[in-house]
Design a protein around this motif. Structure first.
Motif, mmCIF file in Angstrom:
data_model
loop_
_atom_site.group_PDB
_atom_site.id
_atom_site.type_symbol
_atom_site.label_atom_id
_atom_site.label_comp_id
_atom_site.label_asym_id
_atom_site.label_seq_id
_atom_site.Cartn_x
_atom_site.Cartn_y
_atom_site.Cartn_z
ATOM 1 N N ASP A 625 0.819 -1.214 0.000
ATOM 2 C CA ASP A 625 0.000 0.000 0.000
ATOM 3 C C ASP A 625 0.851 1.262 0.000
ATOM 4 O O ASP A 625 0.689 2.171 0.816
ATOM 5 N N LEU A 626 1.753 1.309 -0.978
ATOM 6 C CA LEU A 626 2.560 2.517 -1.139
ATOM 7 C C LEU A 626 1.912 3.395 -2.198
ATOM 8 O O LEU A 626 1.832 3.006 -3.366
ATOM 9 N N PRO A 627 1.445 4.573 -1.824
ATOM 10 C CA PRO A 627 0.877 5.490 -2.821
ATOM 11 C C PRO A 627 1.949 5.964 -3.791
ATOM 12 O O PRO A 627 3.144 5.813 -3.560
ATOM 13 N N VAL A 628 1.470 6.545 -4.891
ATOM 14 C CA VAL A 628 2.383 7.077 -5.900
ATOM 15 C C VAL A 628 3.202 8.194 -5.279
ATOM 16 O O VAL A 628 2.681 9.068 -4.579
ATOM 17 N N GLY A 629 4.492 8.182 -5.524
ATOM 18 C CA GLY A 629 5.353 9.239 -5.019
ATOM 19 C C GLY A 629 6.789 8.785 -4.922
ATOM 20 O O GLY A 629 7.147 7.652 -5.260
ATOM 21 N N ASN A 630 7.649 9.712 -4.407
ATOM 22 C CA ASN A 630 9.072 9.444 -4.226
ATOM 23 C C ASN A 630 9.312 8.960 -2.799
ATOM 24 O O ASN A 630 8.755 9.497 -1.830
ATOM 25 N N TYR A 631 10.187 7.961 -2.669
ATOM 26 C CA TYR A 631 10.492 7.387 -1.368
ATOM 27 C C TYR A 631 12.001 7.220 -1.241
ATOM 28 O O TYR A 631 12.717 7.040 -2.243
ATOM 29 N N THR A 632 12.447 7.248 0.034
ATOM 30 C CA THR A 632 13.834 6.939 0.380
ATOM 31 C C THR A 632 13.828 5.670 1.217
ATOM 32 O O THR A 632 13.102 5.574 2.212
ATOM 33 N N ILE A 633 14.628 4.709 0.823
ATOM 34 C CA ILE A 633 14.696 3.427 1.519
ATOM 35 C C ILE A 633 16.080 3.293 2.136
ATOM 36 O O ILE A 633 17.099 3.382 1.429
ATOM 37 N N SER A 634 16.099 3.089 3.439
ATOM 38 C CA SER A 634 17.363 2.870 4.166
ATOM 39 C C SER A 634 17.382 1.456 4.702
ATOM 40 O O SER A 634 16.375 0.960 5.233
ATOM 41 N N VAL A 635 18.548 0.829 4.562
ATOM 42 C CA VAL A 635 18.755 -0.539 5.059
ATOM 43 C C VAL A 635 19.799 -0.494 6.174
ATOM 44 O O VAL A 635 20.903 0.035 5.981
ATOM 45 N N PHE A 636 19.409 -1.069 7.310
ATOM 46 C CA PHE A 636 20.306 -1.104 8.471
ATOM 47 C C PHE A 636 20.676 -2.549 8.752
ATOM 48 O O PHE A 636 19.826 -3.450 8.756
ATOM 49 N N TRP A 637 21.959 -2.716 9.014
ATOM 50 C CA TRP A 637 22.477 -4.034 9.375
ATOM 51 C C TRP A 637 23.340 -3.895 10.625
ATOM 52 O O TRP A 637 24.285 -3.134 10.642
ATOM 53 N N CYS A 638 22.892 -4.601 11.656
ATOM 54 C CA CYS A 638 23.568 -4.508 12.947
ATOM 55 C C CYS A 638 23.596 -3.075 13.461
ATOM 56 O O CYS A 638 24.588 -2.605 14.055
ATOM 57 N N GLY A 639 22.521 -2.378 13.171
ATOM 58 C CA GLY A 639 22.392 -1.018 13.643
ATOM 59 C C GLY A 639 23.102 0.006 12.789
ATOM 60 O O GLY A 639 23.066 1.208 13.095
ATOM 61 N N VAL A 640 23.740 -0.423 11.734
ATOM 62 C CA VAL A 640 24.499 0.471 10.870
ATOM 63 C C VAL A 640 23.786 0.572 9.512
ATOM 64 O O VAL A 640 23.374 -0.441 8.945
ATOM 65 N N GLU A 641 23.628 1.771 8.992
ATOM 66 C CA GLU A 641 23.025 1.954 7.667
ATOM 67 C C GLU A 641 24.000 1.493 6.607
ATOM 68 O O GLU A 641 25.081 2.063 6.459
ATOM 69 N N VAL A 642 23.592 0.482 5.913
ATOM 70 C CA VAL A 642 24.492 -0.104 4.908
ATOM 71 C C VAL A 642 24.026 0.182 3.481
ATOM 72 O O VAL A 642 24.736 -0.171 2.538
ATOM 73 N N ALA A 643 22.845 0.789 3.289
ATOM 74 C CA ALA A 643 22.374 1.115 1.939
ATOM 75 C C ALA A 643 21.287 2.177 2.029
ATOM 76 O O ALA A 643 20.543 2.227 3.024
ATOM 77 N N LEU A 656 12.565 -4.393 -5.879
ATOM 78 C CA LEU A 656 13.791 -3.606 -5.808
ATOM 79 C C LEU A 656 14.859 -4.447 -5.133
ATOM 80 O O LEU A 656 14.659 -4.968 -4.031
ATOM 81 N N VAL A 657 15.982 -4.596 -5.808
ATOM 82 C CA VAL A 657 17.129 -5.310 -5.253
ATOM 83 C C VAL A 657 18.149 -4.287 -4.788
ATOM 84 O O VAL A 657 18.583 -3.437 -5.572
ATOM 85 N N ILE A 658 18.500 -4.367 -3.493
ATOM 86 C CA ILE A 658 19.449 -3.420 -2.890
ATOM 87 C C ILE A 658 20.692 -4.186 -2.502
ATOM 88 O O ILE A 658 20.635 -5.157 -1.727
ATOM 89 N N VAL A 659 21.806 -3.764 -3.059
ATOM 90 C CA VAL A 659 23.103 -4.347 -2.687
ATOM 91 C C VAL A 659 23.661 -3.525 -1.532
ATOM 92 O O VAL A 659 23.920 -2.320 -1.666
ATOM 93 N N CYS A 660 23.824 -4.180 -0.400
ATOM 94 C CA CYS A 660 24.243 -3.491 0.817
ATOM 95 C C CYS A 660 25.767 -3.539 0.986
ATOM 96 O O CYS A 660 26.435 -4.471 0.511
ATOM 97 N N SER A 661 26.266 -2.554 1.662
ATOM 98 C CA SER A 661 27.716 -2.477 1.938
ATOM 99 C C SER A 661 28.043 -3.379 3.119
ATOM 100 O O SER A 661 28.382 -2.936 4.229
#
Length: 782
Positions: A625-643, A656-661
């Motif tokens: 249920d994501l309406p039309v618009g722009n979004y920012t996606i953050s991925v956290f691993w072990c408390g650290v933002e990796v993507a 969406l495939v996100i390659v994390c650091s």
């Protein structure tokens, strides 16, 4: 004076008899070619009658010799001959003409025309075998009787014109118990009756072509070996008679036949005739007439049959006639001059339409069809063995079967839902040739400059020659051959169906692009949310095959949009599902493309947290249920933002495939004596010391630390007997290698060295004496 004429006449007769005897005694003179003319302005006639194997002339009427002399040979069809001036000249002429009939045993031959003219003139041929090398002409109300005789017409001696029999101007020819024909099978006896009558009783008329115009023909127990044609207001009455060839009724003619045999009946309808005719069938006909077997609006000919046998039927329409034929079997039908012919539930041998005529064939069969000139032909549920299309006709075929089809010229041809076995098209470029949903079992041959379009067809083989072009739209074929300059184009249909929240979306814009990004075509969806495209996929030329696809499809509806890449090998349906609240599937992987399980995902919209999720065993998290618009996606691993990713939700469920650091690193630990095993390797994040990772080295001194977020770390390496190693490193790439060298602790490392030195000294001192002892023992034993 009157008293003196009688002796003069007697003298003339005596002289005539003496002259005939003299001629018979001598050699017969050459046959004369002058015609014998019976008739004039008096009541007279001529009788030809058998007398002891020869033939003599006898008078009928008052002055039988009148009109037999001073004739210079009137042409065929002349209605009058010159009149004699006197009796003496008549006698001379009679004597001369008697010489033209030599006394043969049983046949008399006359060279020249035999003409009977005048309303009171009579010609009687009785008990004769008579050959006329010329024509028999009956004019101006004259009467001729052939009775118990055999009369043949032969080619005139001059050979400048054919022999015939002409009956005109209220004249009559009556044939009773006789044979009338020609001397050869290849000669045709032309009998023409104009405003006259021809009567045959117990007779045979052979090798004949009888044409009657405004005349009557009466047959009783007679046989006509030849064709009979009735024109104008002619009438035919036949009882117990036989027509071995054809009987043709044209214009306003009529015929009544009873207990008769007719090999072929030809009916011609003209002058805006309107009729629906039923039951024209070959074989025995108990009773048939237009009155009982037709619905007549306007009709001119009339036909009635009673207890007759008909071998076959033919129809001809001209001059805007309109005829519908039902439940009939006919040999041939043709339509001319703006006429209309409709055949329903019927069978026809050959049917032809030309000169702006129209032909409908419904639920019927035909052996041969021809559409010529500017005609119009329509077939529905019909079976045709051979169909020839020439010039500029319009032809429409539906739900029919055609074994062989040939089209030339500039026709308009459209065939739908039909079966065809073999097709040959050799038309000009401006001809319109189309086949829709057809089965072409064998081959479609395309020649000249034909442009052929086939939609939804199954074709065995397509063979193109010359400058022809074949466009195959959604067609399945087994063999495609392009020769010379011909081109075969393979097109496939693409149906794009767009829905919004599961409901067909009207008004969405669909644009198709070539593979190089050039726009090909754009449509807007209709009420059902669908739009159709025909895409050129393959071009076949004589030197090879060109591929035009793949295509890109872009769907737009306000801020909603979706795109797909398509490559077609048949008719394709492409569903596009737009949603106001779309579903986003996020797949998180590390730098080695392995699923990152347990990653924490936070979605921001306009800087504010909108939703969040946690990846599962496959590294997947689903946000709904994501309406039309722009979004920012953050991925956290072990408390650290990796993507961090920016994404635009455009109303389509997306992934969406996100390659994390997140990396795997290798730490190699060694000391003065080489690799160190069981050393403890620890990583503590520089900014977040509570986040740390540990591992033990293996026998080769290598420790693998997995799924390490990128960043700066404090590295600690501990091993028993060695000084703890500390360093700061930055994790920034996959399988990064860190090499660590440990130093031994003082006072713990030297005793071990001394022990190894002592062992090295003691071993030689022990081994040498033992070897010498063994040697001495061996010598004593020997």
């Amino acid at each position: 004076m009157a008293h003196m004429r009688v002796p003069a006449t007697c003298v003339a007769l005596i002289m005539l008899i003496l002259l005939l005897q003299a001629i018979q005694a001598s050699s017969p003179p050459p046959m004369a070619t002058r015609p014998i003319v019976v008739g004039g302005h008096h009541d007279h006639g001529l009788v030809l009658e058998a007398t002891h194997g020869s033939y003599a002339l006898a008078h009928v009427g008052r002055e039988w010799a009148l009109g037999l002399g001073h004739v210079e040979g009137p042409q065929l069809g002349s209605r009058e001959a010159p009149s004699p001036e006197g009796g003496a000249s008549n006698v001379s002429s009679l004597s001369h003409n008697m010489g033209t009939w030599p006394a043969l045993t049983n046949v008399t031959i006359h060279s020249g025309d035999l003409i009977v003219s005048g309303s009171r003139s009579r010609l009687v041929i009785r008990n004769c075998k008579f050959i006329i090398k010329g024509s028999l002409i009956i004019l101006d109300g004259a009467r001729a009787l052939i009775e118990d005789s055999t009369v043949y017409l032969d080619v005139p001696s001059s050979g400048d014109k054919a022999s015939n029999i002409t009956i005109s101007s209220s004249s009559e020819l009556r044939v009773v118990s006789s044979v009338l024909g020609t001397t050869g099978l290849l000669l045709v006896l032309q009998i023409e009756a104009n405003s006259s009558s021809l009567v045959a009783i117990d007779s045979l008329i052979a090798n004949a072509s009888i044409v009657c115009y405004n005349s009557s023909l009466e047959l009783t127990s007679s046989t006509i070996r030849g064709r009979v044609e009735l024109l104008g207001s002619s009438s035919l009455t036949a009882y117990d008679s036989t027509f071995t060839s054809s009987l043709a009724l044209r214009q306003s003619s009529s015929a009544y036949l009873s207990s008769s045999f007719v090999q072929h009946v030809f009916l011609e309808f003209y002058r805006r005739t309107k009729a629906i005719i039923r039951g024209l069938r070959h074989g025995y006909v108990r009773s048939w007439s237009f009155l009982s077997n037709a619905t007549v609006g306007t009709i001119y000919i009339d036909l009635s049959l009673s207890n007759c046998y008909v071998g076959s039927w033919s129809l001809n329409l001209t001059q805007s006639a309109v005829v519908a034929l039902e439940l009939s079997y006919i040999w041939e039908a043709s339509a001319f001059a703006c006429s209309i012919l409709k055949l329903f539930n019927s069978s026809v041998g050959e049917v032809i339409a030309h000169e702006n005529s129209a032909l409908w064939l419904g639920n019927s069969s035909a052996n041969m069809m021809r559409a010529l000139d500017d005609s119009y032909v329509s077939l529905s549920e019909a079976d045709v063995l051979a169909f020839v299309i020439e010039d500029d006709p319009e032809v429409f075929v539906a739900n029919s079967s055609i074994m062989s089809l040939l089209a030339v010229g500039r026709p308009l041809l459209e065939v739908r839902n039909s079966f065809l076995d073999d097709i040959c098209l050799a038309c000009s470029r401006d001809a319109r040739l189309g086949f829709i949903n057809c089965i072409i079992a064998e081959r479609m041959t395309i020649k000249a400059r034909s442009l052929v379009t086939a939609l939804g067809c199954s074709i065995g083989e397509v063979d193109a020659f010359g400058h022809s072009i074949a466009k195959l739209l959604d067609c399945y074929t087994t063999t495609l051959l392009a020769r010379e300059y011909a081109r075969i184009e393979v097109w496939w249909s693409l149906k794009v169906c767009v829905s919004l929240d599961g409901v067909p979306l009207e008004g969405a814009k669909i644009t198709v692009f070539y593979k190089n990004g050039t726009e090909f075509l754009s449509h807007t969806t209709g009420r059902l949310g669908c739009s159709f495209f025909l895409l050129l996929c393959t071009i076949i030329l004589h030197y090879g095959t060109l591929q035009v696809q793949p295509y890109f499809v872009l769907v737009e509806y306000g801020l909603l949009w979706a795109s797909e890449e398509v490559e077609l090998d048949g008719p394709t349906v492409l569903p596009i599902r737009l949603e106001r609240g779309a579903e986003l599937t996020i797949r998180c992987v590390d730098a080695a493309s392995k699923p990152l399980r347990g990653a924490h995902i936070v979605i921001y919209r306009e800087g504010v947290e909108f939703d969040k999720g946690l990846t599962g065993p496959e590294g997947v998290a689903i946000i709904e249920d994501l309406p039309v618009g722009n979004y920012t996606i953050s991925v956290f691993w072990c408390g650290v933002e990796v993507a961090r990713e920016e994404v635009f939700i455009h109303g389509v469920d997306d992934e969406l495939v996100i390659v994390c650091s997140v990396f795997d690193i290798l730490v190699f630990v060694e000391g003065p004596g080489g690799p160190i095993s069981n050393a403890l390797v620890s990583l503590a994040m520089f900014k977040h010391p509570r986040i740390h990772f540990t591992a033990l080295t293996n026998a080769t001194g290598v420790a693998m630390l997995r799924d390490i977020p990128a960043g700066q770390y404090d590295l600690f390496v501990q091993a028993e007997g060695y000084v703890t190693y500390e360093a700061t490193i930055e994790v920034k790439e996959q399988e990064q290698v860190v090499k660590v060298v440990l130093e031994a602790v003082e006072g713990q490392g030297q005793p071990a060295v001394l022990i190894w030195l002592l062992i090295g000294l003691i071993c030689p001192l022990t081994v040498i004496p033992l070897a010498l002892y063994i040697r001495r023992r061996r010598k004593k034993g020997t």
